[in-house]
Motif scaffolding. Sequence first.
Motif, PDB file in Angstrom:
ATOM      1  N   ALA A   1      57.203  -0.843  34.257  1.00  0.00           N
ATOM      2  CA  ALA A   1      57.791   0.122  35.198  1.00  0.00           C
ATOM      3  C   ALA A   1      56.762   1.132  35.698  1.00  0.00           C
ATOM      4  O   ALA A   1      57.123   2.107  36.366  1.00  0.00           O
ATOM      5  N   CYS A   2      55.474   0.910  35.375  1.00  0.00           N
ATOM      6  CA  CYS A   2      54.373   1.808  35.790  1.00  0.00           C
ATOM      7  C   CYS A   2      54.578   3.222  35.244  1.00  0.00           C
ATOM      8  O   CYS A   2      54.350   4.224  35.945  1.00  0.00           O
TER       9      CYS A   2
ATOM     10  N   LEU B   1      67.604   7.262  25.794  1.00  0.00           N
ATOM     11  CA  LEU B   1      66.916   8.301  26.570  1.00  0.00           C
ATOM     12  C   LEU B   1      65.755   7.703  27.380  1.00  0.00           C
ATOM     13  O   LEU B   1      65.547   8.083  28.535  1.00  0.00           O
ATOM     14  N   ALA B   2      65.024   6.773  26.779  1.00  0.00           N
ATOM     15  CA  ALA B   2      63.900   6.147  27.483  1.00  0.00           C
ATOM     16  C   ALA B   2      64.385   5.344  28.694  1.00  0.00           C
ATOM     17  O   ALA B   2      63.763   5.385  29.761  1.00  0.00           O
ATOM     18  N   LEU B   3      65.482   4.640  28.553  1.00  0.00           N
ATOM     19  CA  LEU B   3      66.023   3.875  29.680  1.00  0.00           C
ATOM     20  C   LEU B   3      66.485   4.808  30.793  1.00  0.00           C
ATOM     21  O   LEU B   3      66.339   4.491  31.981  1.00  0.00           O
ATOM     22  N   ASN B   4      67.037   5.967  30.412  1.00  0.00           N
ATOM     23  CA  ASN B   4      67.404   6.966  31.418  1.00  0.00           C
ATOM     24  C   ASN B   4      66.177   7.437  32.190  1.00  0.00           C
ATOM     25  O   ASN B   4      66.218   7.623  33.408  1.00  0.00           O
ATOM     26  N   VAL B   5      65.091   7.650  31.449  1.00  0.00           N
ATOM     27  CA  VAL B   5      63.848   8.106  32.083  1.00  0.00           C
ATOM     28  C   VAL B   5      63.332   7.053  33.062  1.00  0.00           C
ATOM     29  O   VAL B   5      62.913   7.373  34.186  1.00  0.00           O
ATOM     30  N   VAL B   6      63.356   5.794  32.657  1.00  0.00           N
ATOM     31  CA  VAL B   6      62.883   4.713  33.535  1.00  0.00           C
ATOM     32  C   VAL B   6      63.687   4.695  34.833  1.00  0.00           C
ATOM     33  O   VAL B   6      63.134   4.539  35.929  1.00  0.00           O
TER      34      VAL B   6
ATOM     35  N   ASP C   1      59.534   4.759  40.812  1.00  0.00           N
ATOM     36  CA  ASP C   1      58.171   4.516  41.306  1.00  0.00           C
ATOM     37  C   ASP C   1      57.111   4.792  40.231  1.00  0.00           C
ATOM     38  O   ASP C   1      55.922   4.920  40.541  1.00  0.00           O
ATOM     39  N   GLY C   2      57.545   4.895  38.970  1.00  0.00           N
ATOM     40  CA  GLY C   2      56.615   5.162  37.892  1.00  0.00           C
ATOM     41  C   GLY C   2      56.464   6.655  37.637  1.00  0.00           C
ATOM     42  O   GLY C   2      57.007   7.493  38.353  1.00  0.00           O
ATOM     43  N   GLY C   3      55.738   6.976  36.576  1.00  0.00           N
ATOM     44  CA  GLY C   3      55.547   8.386  36.239  1.00  0.00           C
ATOM     45  C   GLY C   3      55.040   8.550  34.821  1.00  0.00           C
ATOM     46  O   GLY C   3      54.374   7.663  34.270  1.00  0.00           O
TER      47      GLY C   3
ATOM     48  N   GLY D   1      60.228  12.903  36.528  1.00  0.00           N
ATOM     49  CA  GLY D   1      61.057  12.165  37.479  1.00  0.00           C
ATOM     50  C   GLY D   1      61.785  13.065  38.460  1.00  0.00           C
ATOM     51  O   GLY D   1      61.411  14.220  38.680  1.00  0.00           O
ATOM     52  N   LYS D   2      62.877  12.532  39.005  1.00  0.00           N
ATOM     53  CA  LYS D   2      63.566  13.216  40.100  1.00  0.00           C
ATOM     54  C   LYS D   2      64.426  14.388  39.655  1.00  0.00           C
ATOM     55  O   LYS D   2      64.871  15.188  40.475  1.00  0.00           O
TER      56      LYS D   2
END
Length: 244
Positions: free
Chosen positions: A122-123, A151-156, A161-163, A184-185
């Motif tokens: 997911a970059c 929590l990690a899946l939420n972040v992805v 566009d990665g981060g 993220g956003k």
Amino acid sequence: MQRPSAVNESPLSVAEREKLEAQYSEIATLAGGLAHEIKNPLSTMSMNLELLTEDLETLDVPSRHRMLKKVESVQRECKHLQEILDAFLQFARVGKLALTTANLNSLVSDFIDFFRPQANEACIEISPHFDADLPAVQIDPALFRQVLMNLALNVVQAMPDGGLIELQTSHRDGTVYLDIIDNGKGIDEKVKSRMFDAFFSTKAGGSGLGLPTVKKIVDAHHGTIECDSEPGRGTRFTISFPVC
């Protein structure tokens, strides 16, 4: 972004906590049983739809393609219902803990090794910052892994566009902290106020049980979880556990 302050609440007495746990256990058992009763006929329906698809594929009639499309639509809905039921059963089962004395640094490090290939795809860069003198906590490693995964899946999903994800451990005043920070956003106040409500989701097809399950697991450990976020400025989740 600063760590959110904890909310002061009156502690429950032992009797009150035991009463609440007993009530929750009864409700969870009933809800889990109901979900299982729904899953059984749903599995049979899915199996029969697969057989029907095979039969339709052998037909040589003008309406075959249209009929297959309709069956595939029902199959997708059955799969969606199956995912919701699986998430609900996971949510309902949280309560009984298999506690062990562990160092949060080790558990988080193991998770990073496990999750890094998915993050790379997911970059997303993972940056750990561990407190070298972190005290041990009483924790259920399997359930804690579930917290990290949700929590990690939420972040992805928040960084299509990665981060960058930062995982930071620290301790003070008899409490161990884990901060999970992304660029993220971000999340607006309306969503943030309801993010831990069961079945609330901003994602199409989402079960709305990922973050509520996280909170239930943390609560079961007598810990806390707080969120600090603003649209366009990323998000910080802070989880705390009492030291052994």
